[in-house]
Design an enzyme around this catalytic site. Structure first.
Site, PDB file in Angstrom:
ATOM      1  N   HIS A   1       4.517  -5.442 -19.749  1.00  0.00           N
ATOM      2  CA  HIS A   1       5.099  -4.451 -18.833  1.00  0.00           C
ATOM      3  C   HIS A   1       4.882  -3.028 -19.365  1.00  0.00           C
ATOM      4  O   HIS A   1       5.826  -2.264 -19.576  1.00  0.00           O
ATOM      5  CB  HIS A   1       6.595  -4.715 -18.625  1.00  0.00           C
ATOM      6  CG  HIS A   1       7.102  -4.171 -17.319  1.00  0.00           C
ATOM      7  ND1 HIS A   1       8.190  -4.697 -16.657  1.00  0.00           N
ATOM      8  CD2 HIS A   1       6.675  -3.149 -16.538  1.00  0.00           C
ATOM      9  CE1 HIS A   1       8.420  -4.016 -15.548  1.00  0.00           C
ATOM     10  NE2 HIS A   1       7.510  -3.071 -15.461  1.00  0.00           N
TER      11      HIS A   1
ATOM     12  N   ARG B   1       6.650  -6.798 -10.009  1.00  0.00           N
ATOM     13  CA  ARG B   1       7.754  -7.438 -10.714  1.00  0.00           C
ATOM     14  C   ARG B   1       7.458  -8.921 -10.817  1.00  0.00           C
ATOM     15  O   ARG B   1       6.858  -9.514  -9.911  1.00  0.00           O
ATOM     16  CB  ARG B   1       9.095  -7.226  -9.993  1.00  0.00           C
ATOM     17  CG  ARG B   1       9.651  -5.812 -10.061  1.00  0.00           C
ATOM     18  CD  ARG B   1      10.112  -5.467 -11.472  1.00  0.00           C
ATOM     19  NE  ARG B   1      10.807  -4.174 -11.517  1.00  0.00           N
ATOM     20  CZ  ARG B   1      10.218  -3.019 -11.718  1.00  0.00           C
ATOM     21  NH1 ARG B   1       8.891  -2.963 -11.866  1.00  0.00           N
ATOM     22  NH2 ARG B   1      10.925  -1.902 -11.766  1.00  0.00           N
TER      23      ARG B   1
ATOM     24  N   GLU C   1      11.252 -11.226 -19.122  1.00  0.00           N
ATOM     25  CA  GLU C   1      10.373 -10.488 -20.022  1.00  0.00           C
ATOM     26  C   GLU C   1      11.077 -10.323 -21.370  1.00  0.00           C
ATOM     27  O   GLU C   1      12.158  -9.726 -21.408  1.00  0.00           O
ATOM     28  CB  GLU C   1      10.030  -9.115 -19.434  1.00  0.00           C
ATOM     29  CG  GLU C   1       9.170  -9.203 -18.205  1.00  0.00           C
ATOM     30  CD  GLU C   1       8.908  -7.876 -17.531  1.00  0.00           C
ATOM     31  OE1 GLU C   1       8.047  -7.817 -16.647  1.00  0.00           O
ATOM     32  OE2 GLU C   1       9.583  -6.871 -17.892  1.00  0.00           O
TER      33      GLU C   1
ATOM     34  N   MET D   1       0.850  -1.202   0.000  1.00  0.00           N
ATOM     35  CA  MET D   1       0.000   0.000   0.000  1.00  0.00           C
ATOM     36  C   MET D   1       0.878   1.241   0.000  1.00  0.00           C
ATOM     37  O   MET D   1       0.728   2.152   0.811  1.00  0.00           O
ATOM     38  CB  MET D   1      -0.928  -0.014   1.203  1.00  0.00           C
ATOM     39  CG  MET D   1      -2.095   0.971   1.107  1.00  0.00           C
ATOM     40  SD  MET D   1      -3.194   0.656  -0.252  1.00  0.00           S
ATOM     41  CE  MET D   1      -4.783   0.722   0.576  1.00  0.00           C
ATOM     42  N   GLY D   2       1.834   1.257  -0.937  1.00  0.00           N
ATOM     43  CA  GLY D   2       2.593   2.477  -1.170  1.00  0.00           C
ATOM     44  C   GLY D   2       1.765   3.412  -2.035  1.00  0.00           C
ATOM     45  O   GLY D   2       0.535   3.325  -2.073  1.00  0.00           O
TER      46      GLY D   2
ATOM     47  N   ARG E   1       4.059  -3.365   4.914  1.00  0.00           N
ATOM     48  CA  ARG E   1       5.034  -3.397   6.015  1.00  0.00           C
ATOM     49  C   ARG E   1       4.647  -2.420   7.120  1.00  0.00           C
ATOM     50  O   ARG E   1       4.780  -2.706   8.301  1.00  0.00           O
ATOM     51  CB  ARG E   1       6.430  -3.039   5.497  1.00  0.00           C
ATOM     52  CG  ARG E   1       7.110  -4.101   4.657  1.00  0.00           C
ATOM     53  CD  ARG E   1       8.464  -3.621   4.210  1.00  0.00           C
ATOM     54  NE  ARG E   1       8.381  -2.349   3.492  1.00  0.00           N
ATOM     55  CZ  ARG E   1       9.421  -1.621   3.118  1.00  0.00           C
ATOM     56  NH1 ARG E   1      10.643  -2.014   3.424  1.00  0.00           N
ATOM     57  NH2 ARG E   1       9.268  -0.493   2.458  1.00  0.00           N
TER      58      ARG E   1
END
Length: 327
Positions: free
Chosen positions: A291, A243, A272, A158-159, A181
Site C-alpha cells: 500500500h 482497496r 494489510e 474513472m475518477g 458510475r
C-alpha cells in the site's frame, strides 16, 4: 505564541503508523502536537484541549470511545482520499467536520498503478532475482512476459486517479476501456482515447489488463468475485490500487490457481499486511506491494499541507476546503 496554537492529536512520530520527522515539522508550524500514546496517559486532562484529530495511515482509529473524550473537537482531518475508515454520519452528529485530501494523491497512485502493471507483465521482479542470485551463471531465455504496448486496458473507476492512469497508458499506445458510475464527457474521453463500457462484464471480457481504481463503498465491496473473474481472459492481469475489500481474495486465489486469469498485481489487500500463511503470498503469478501508492516525499508533503489547510479552516470557523459531505 506557542500556547496560542491549537492542539492536534496525531498517531505518533516515526514508528509503524507515524509521521516522518519532516512532516511533523510542517504540522508543528501551526499546531501543538500530542501523540496518541501520550494522550492516553491522561485523557481527562488532555481531552478538552484537542480541537483537531489528524489521521495518518488510518491511525489513530476514530473510535466512538475516543471521540467522546474530545469535547472541543472541531475536525477530523484524514490524509488520503478514502473515507471508508470513518463513520462520517456519527462524527457529524458530534458536531465535528470530516475532511480528506483529494486531488493530491492521484499522480503518485497512477504512477504505482502503471509500475505494477509493467512489473507484472514483464516479470521484472523475477528477472531481478535471477540477475542478482549468486547461483546464476547463465541468463535464461525462458522469462517471457506479456506485451504492454498496444494491449487493452480496462479501468474500473474513472475518477481522477483512473483518468491519470488513462493518460499514462496512452504512452504505451494502449486501447483504453473504462467503466464508471457516471460517464465522462466526450472531451475527456477523446483526450485519452477512452471508450466507455456501460457494462462491467463487457470491460472484463475485452481487457488484457483490468485496473481497479474505485473508492471503497458498500456498492464496490466484493465488486470483483468468482463471476467477474470468470469473465476475464485467461491471459489477463488484475491490478488493484483501490482497496483490498473490492476484490474477493478467496475467489482471486482460486482464479489464479485454476488459470482463469494469468496474474494479479496488488498494492492493496485485506487485511494489510496479509497473514504470513496467506496463499497469495506464495504464488509466483502475484505481485504485492505494501500500500505504497502515495509514498513519495512530494505527495506526502502535499497531503500534510492539505490536512493543515482543512484543520486551520475548521478551527477558525471558515469553510473547510475538502470537507466530506455525504450525498
Amino acid at each position: 505564541m506557542e500556547d496560542e496554537k491549537p492542539w492536534a492529536l496525531v498517531s505518533e512520530v516515526g514508528g509503524e503508523y507515524g509521521y516522518l520527522e519532516e512532516l511533523v515539522d510542517m504540522l508543528k508550524q501551526h499546531f501543538q502536537i500530542m501523540c496518541h500514546k501520550d494522550f492516553l496517559q491522561n485523557p481527562v486532562l488532555h481531552g478538552p484541549k484537542i480541537q483537531i484529530f489528524f489521521i495518518w495511515k488510518y491511525f489513530p482509529v476514530a473510535e466512538p470511545s475516543l471521540l467522546r473524550l474530545l469535547p472541543s473537537l472541531k475536525v477530523i482531518a484524514s490524509g488520503g482520499v478514502g473515507i471508508d475508515h470513518l463513520d462520517v454520519p456519527f462524527i457529524n452528529s458530534l458536531g465535528v467536520k470530516v475532511a480528506n485530501t483529494p486531488c493530491v494523491v492521484s499522480n503518485a497512485t497512477a504512477d504505482i498503478a502503471m509500475g505494477l502493471l509493467l512489473a507484472s507483465a514483464r516479470k521484472i521482479l523475477e528477472g531481478h532475482h535471477i540477475a542478482v542470485d549468486p547461483k546464476t551463471t547463465n541468463l535464461p531465455q525462458s522469462l517471457i512476459g506479456i506485451e504492454v504496448t498496444g494491449s487493452t486496458l480496462g479501468i474500473i473507476g474513472m475518477g481522477e486517479t483512473g483518468y491519470k492512469i488513462a493518460q499514462r497508458s496512452r504512452g504505451f499506445e494502449m486501447k483504453i476501456l473504462y467503466h464508471n458510475r457516471t460517464r465522462r464527457t466526450t472531451e475527456d474521453e477523446q483526450a485519452v482515447t477512452a471508450t466507455y463500457c456501460e457494462s462491467l462484464d463487457d470491460l472484463l471480457k475485452r481487457s488484457d489488463f483490468v485496473m481497479i481504481a474505485v473508492t471503497l463503498t458498500p456498492a464496490t465491496t466484493g465488486l470483483i468475485g468468482h463471476r467477474e473473474l470468470s469473465l476475464m481472459k485467461p491471459t489477463a492481469t488484475l491490478v488493484n490500487i483501490s482497496r483490498g475489500q473490492v476484490v474477493d481474495q478467496d475467489a482471486l486465489v482460486e482464479a489464479l490457481l485454476a488459470g482463469t486469469i494469468r496474474a494479479a498485481a496488488l498494492d492493496v489487500t485485506h487485511p494489510e499486511p496479509l497473514p504470513r500463511d496467506h496463499p497469495l503470498l506464495g504464488m509466483p503469478n502475484v505481485l504485492i506491494t505494501p500500500h505504497i501508492g502515495v509514498h513519495t516525499y512530494n505527495t506526502m508533503s502535499r497531503i500534510v499541507e492539505k490536512m493543515t489547510e482543512n484543520a486551520l479552516a475548521a478551527v477558525k470557523g471558515l469553510p473547510v476546503p475538502n470537507e466530506v459531505k455525504l450525498k
